[in-house]
Each structure stands twice: as C-alpha cells, then as structure tokens.
Write an enzyme that holds these catalytic residues in place. Structure first.
Site, PDB file in Angstrom:
ATOM      1  CE  LYS A 123      62.638  74.141 -16.719  1.00 13.53           C
ATOM      2  NZ  LYS A 123      62.127  75.514 -16.430  1.00 13.53           N
ATOM      3  NE  ARG A 126      58.077  73.027 -12.335  1.00 11.89           N
ATOM      4  CZ  ARG A 126      58.210  73.022 -13.653  1.00 11.89           C
ATOM      5  NH1 ARG A 126      58.651  71.969 -14.284  1.00 11.89           N
ATOM      6  NH2 ARG A 126      57.915  74.095 -14.347  1.00 11.89           N
ATOM      7  NE  ARG A 158      56.945  79.206 -23.397  1.00 11.62           N
ATOM      8  CZ  ARG A 158      57.340  78.528 -22.320  1.00 11.62           C
ATOM      9  NH1 ARG A 158      58.568  78.046 -22.253  1.00 11.62           N
ATOM     10  NH2 ARG A 158      56.525  78.372 -21.307  1.00 11.62           N
ATOM     11  NE  ARG A 181      53.670  76.305 -21.466  1.00  9.64           N
ATOM     12  CZ  ARG A 181      54.729  75.947 -20.762  1.00  9.64           C
ATOM     13  NH1 ARG A 181      55.790  75.469 -21.384  1.00  9.64           N
ATOM     14  NH2 ARG A 181      54.740  76.081 -19.459  1.00  9.64           N
ATOM     15  NE  ARG A 233      54.822  78.893 -16.066  1.00  7.99           N
ATOM     16  CZ  ARG A 233      55.069  79.339 -17.313  1.00  7.99           C
ATOM     17  NH1 ARG A 233      54.313  80.277 -17.857  1.00  7.99           N
ATOM     18  NH2 ARG A 233      56.074  78.845 -17.984  1.00  7.99           N
TER      19      ARG A 233
HETATM   20  P1  ADP Z   1      57.933  76.049 -17.317  1.00  7.91           P
HETATM   21  O1  ADP Z   1      57.978  76.671 -18.655  1.00  7.91           O
HETATM   22  O2  ADP Z   1      57.184  76.893 -16.307  1.00  7.91           O
HETATM   23  O3  ADP Z   1      59.241  75.534 -16.808  1.00  7.91           O
HETATM   24  P2  ADP Z   1      56.867  73.333 -17.776  1.00  7.91           P
HETATM   25  O4  ADP Z   1      56.497  73.206 -19.201  1.00  7.91           O
HETATM   26  O5  ADP Z   1      58.088  72.655 -17.291  1.00  7.91           O
HETATM   27  O6  ADP Z   1      56.884  74.889 -17.421  1.00  7.91           O
HETATM   28  O7  ADP Z   1      55.639  72.848 -16.859  1.00  7.91           O
HETATM   29  C1  ADP Z   1      54.334  73.315 -17.069  1.00  7.91           C
HETATM   30  C2  ADP Z   1      53.452  72.978 -15.886  1.00  7.91           C
HETATM   31  O8  ADP Z   1      53.401  71.549 -15.707  1.00  7.91           O
HETATM   32  C3  ADP Z   1      53.953  73.505 -14.530  1.00  7.91           C
HETATM   33  O9  ADP Z   1      53.554  74.829 -14.299  1.00  7.91           O
HETATM   34  C4  ADP Z   1      53.289  72.518 -13.575  1.00  7.91           C
HETATM   35  O10 ADP Z   1      51.932  72.790 -13.378  1.00  7.91           O
HETATM   36  C5  ADP Z   1      53.389  71.206 -14.330  1.00  7.91           C
HETATM   37  N1  ADP Z   1      54.653  70.473 -14.008  1.00  7.91           N
HETATM   38  C6  ADP Z   1      55.647  70.166 -14.862  1.00  7.91           C
HETATM   39  N2  ADP Z   1      56.645  69.500 -14.234  1.00  7.91           N
HETATM   40  C7  ADP Z   1      56.270  69.398 -12.935  1.00  7.91           C
HETATM   41  C8  ADP Z   1      56.864  68.834 -11.768  1.00  7.91           C
HETATM   42  N3  ADP Z   1      58.074  68.247 -11.811  1.00  7.91           N
HETATM   43  N4  ADP Z   1      56.175  68.911 -10.595  1.00  7.91           N
HETATM   44  C9  ADP Z   1      54.963  69.502 -10.534  1.00  7.91           C
HETATM   45  N5  ADP Z   1      54.354  70.059 -11.594  1.00  7.91           N
HETATM   46  C10 ADP Z   1      54.990  70.017 -12.795  1.00  7.91           C
END
Ligand code: ADP
Ligand code: ZN
Length: 225
Positions: A18, A93, A127, A160, A171
């Site tokens: 994404k 989400r 990553r 990360r 996740r």
């Molecule tokens: P990923 O690579 O898992 O898609 P992101 O970088 O989008 O991860 O998000 C990292 C973390 O930030 C998530 O695991 C969560 O803890 C938090 N987070 C991000 N966006 C949201 C959301 N819309 N609702 C709840 N938590 C979120």
C-alpha cells in the site's frame, strides 16, 4: 488525462505494498498520500501524549483504538491539501472507521490489493524504512543503491519494530478479523476494484500502472455518466 480530485483508498493486508504504491501514485496524481501508519509512527517518534498512548498497540501489531485514529484522520483531512482529493493508505481498518469516513467524504475508488501470505511474509521480513523521509526499501526486491542508506535523502534505513515474525503474524490475524470484512462493504457500494500481485518480484511500476489504468477507466466512466 488524469484529473486529481479523486478520493482513493489503497486497501490490502499488511505488506501488500500500500505505502509503496501510494507514494508513487501521489507523485503522479498530485494529491496527498495520507498514511495513518506513518502518522502513528510520527506520533510515537515525537513522543507526544498520543504517541505514548498508542505505542504499545502498534508495537504489538494491534489496532490503535478507533477514537484515537479517527480523530487523527479527521484532523488530517481538514488540511487544505486534502480538499483536492487524496490517497488513503491504512484507513479505514474497521467497520466503525469506514462509517465515520463516510460521514465526512465520499470515496470514489477503493483499490483492493490481493497478495498471498507467503509474499507478504517475505516482503515484511526484508523491509527497510528510511528514518528520515519514510521511503520504503526491501533487501530482496527494492535494494537501496548503497547498503542501509536512503537513495532519496541519504537517511539511515531501519527495520520497523512490528516487522518481526510474531508481530507480522498478529498483524495478519488482525487484518483477517477486523479489516478484511470491509472488502464486502465497499464491493457492495460498487467502488471496489481488485488488483492481483502473486509474485514477490513484480516491480512496483507494474502494479502502479495497473492502478493508473483503473483510475483512468473510472474517470472515463464518470465523464460518460
Ligand atoms: P501495515 O504495514 O501493517 O499495513 P501501517 O504502517 O499501515 O501497517 O500501520 C502500522 C500500525 O499503525 C498498525 O499495526 C496499527 O497499530 C496502527 N494503525 C495504522 N492505521 C490504523 C488504523 N486505521 N486503525 C488502527 N490502527 C492503525
Ligand atoms: Zn530517505
């Protein structure tokens, strides 16, 4: 021709690309890339009050509570640049988040990235992120020109906190449980389009071009409507 006033959601499991695709699309379309994951990491890094509250969740791979993330997003969407459209990455989400979003804007297009678990796990465990500008690299597929250094800004690359095997698993579970049901929600609204990436080595440009095709088809349809 690409008109930029579009409100797009890039949807998909963690590690589906994404952020990688959204950051490329933002440069092409001229609308901001809004990543709630980046916003979360910035709050944590800056050790704000919110940052302290949400660190535990993020480190464990759990979702930050809806009230907090929704407030952060609404705040961001109120900034002038977001009035011209946006690419949302990592939001919504949960069903509750989708409903709150719907109250403030109409989503034009949801691009749903379909990626097998094996590819996700390979990607996330290799990553690397730039500590300065947030650019995304990968030891297998998107290597920086100089080891551990960002091509764009010269910043140092890091892994990360949540890209550890046990957290990756969590996740993915959270995604299946809380986030995946939104696919049906947006499909029902007729705004969802699927993109498939089955091979780890598919270059980002290939997927970005597919997404651009979907966007221009959408624009053609809306002119005809
Ligand atoms: P990923 O690579 O898992 O898609 P992101 O970088 O989008 O991860 O998000 C990292 C973390 O930030 C998530 O695991 C969560 O803890 C938090 N987070 C991000 N966006 C949201 C959301 N819309 N609702 C709840 N938590 C979120
Ligand atoms: Zn950088």
């Amino acid at each position: 021709m690409l008109v930029s006033y579009m409100r797009i959601i890039i949807f998909g499991p963690p590690g589906s690309g994404k952020g990688t695709y959204a950051s490329r699309l933002t440069a092409i379309l001229g609308i901001p890339h809004i990543s709630t994951g980046d916003m979360v990491r910035e709050e944590i890094k800056a050790q704000t009050e919110i940052g302290r509250k949400i660190k535990e969740y993020a480190d464990r791979g759990e979702l930050v509570p809806d009230e907090i993330i929704i407030a952060m997003l609404i705040n961001r969407l109120e900034k002038p640049d977001a009035k011209r459209g946006f690419i949302l990455d990592g939001f919504p989400r949960t069903m509750r988040q989708a409903e709150e979003l719907e109250k403030i804007v109409k989503v034009d297009l949801v691009v749903n990235l379909n990626v097998p678990d094996e590819v996700i796990i390979q990607r996330l465990s290799n990553r690397l992120i730039c500590g300065r500008c947030g650019a995304i690299y990968n030891r297998l597929t998107l290597r920086p020109k100089v080891d551990e250094i960002c091509d764009i800004c010269g910043g140092e690359l890091y892994r990360r906190e949540d890209d550890k095997p046990e957290v990756i698993r969590e996740r993915l579970n959270v995604y299946r449980r809380s986030t995946e049901p939104l696919i049906q929600y947006y499909r029902g609204k007729g705004v969802l389009r699927d993109v498939y990436c089955n091979d780890l080595m598919t270059p980002p440009e290939t997927i970005v071009n597919e997404i651009l095709k979907i966007i221009s088809e959408y624009e053609k349809e809306s002119v005809e409507r």
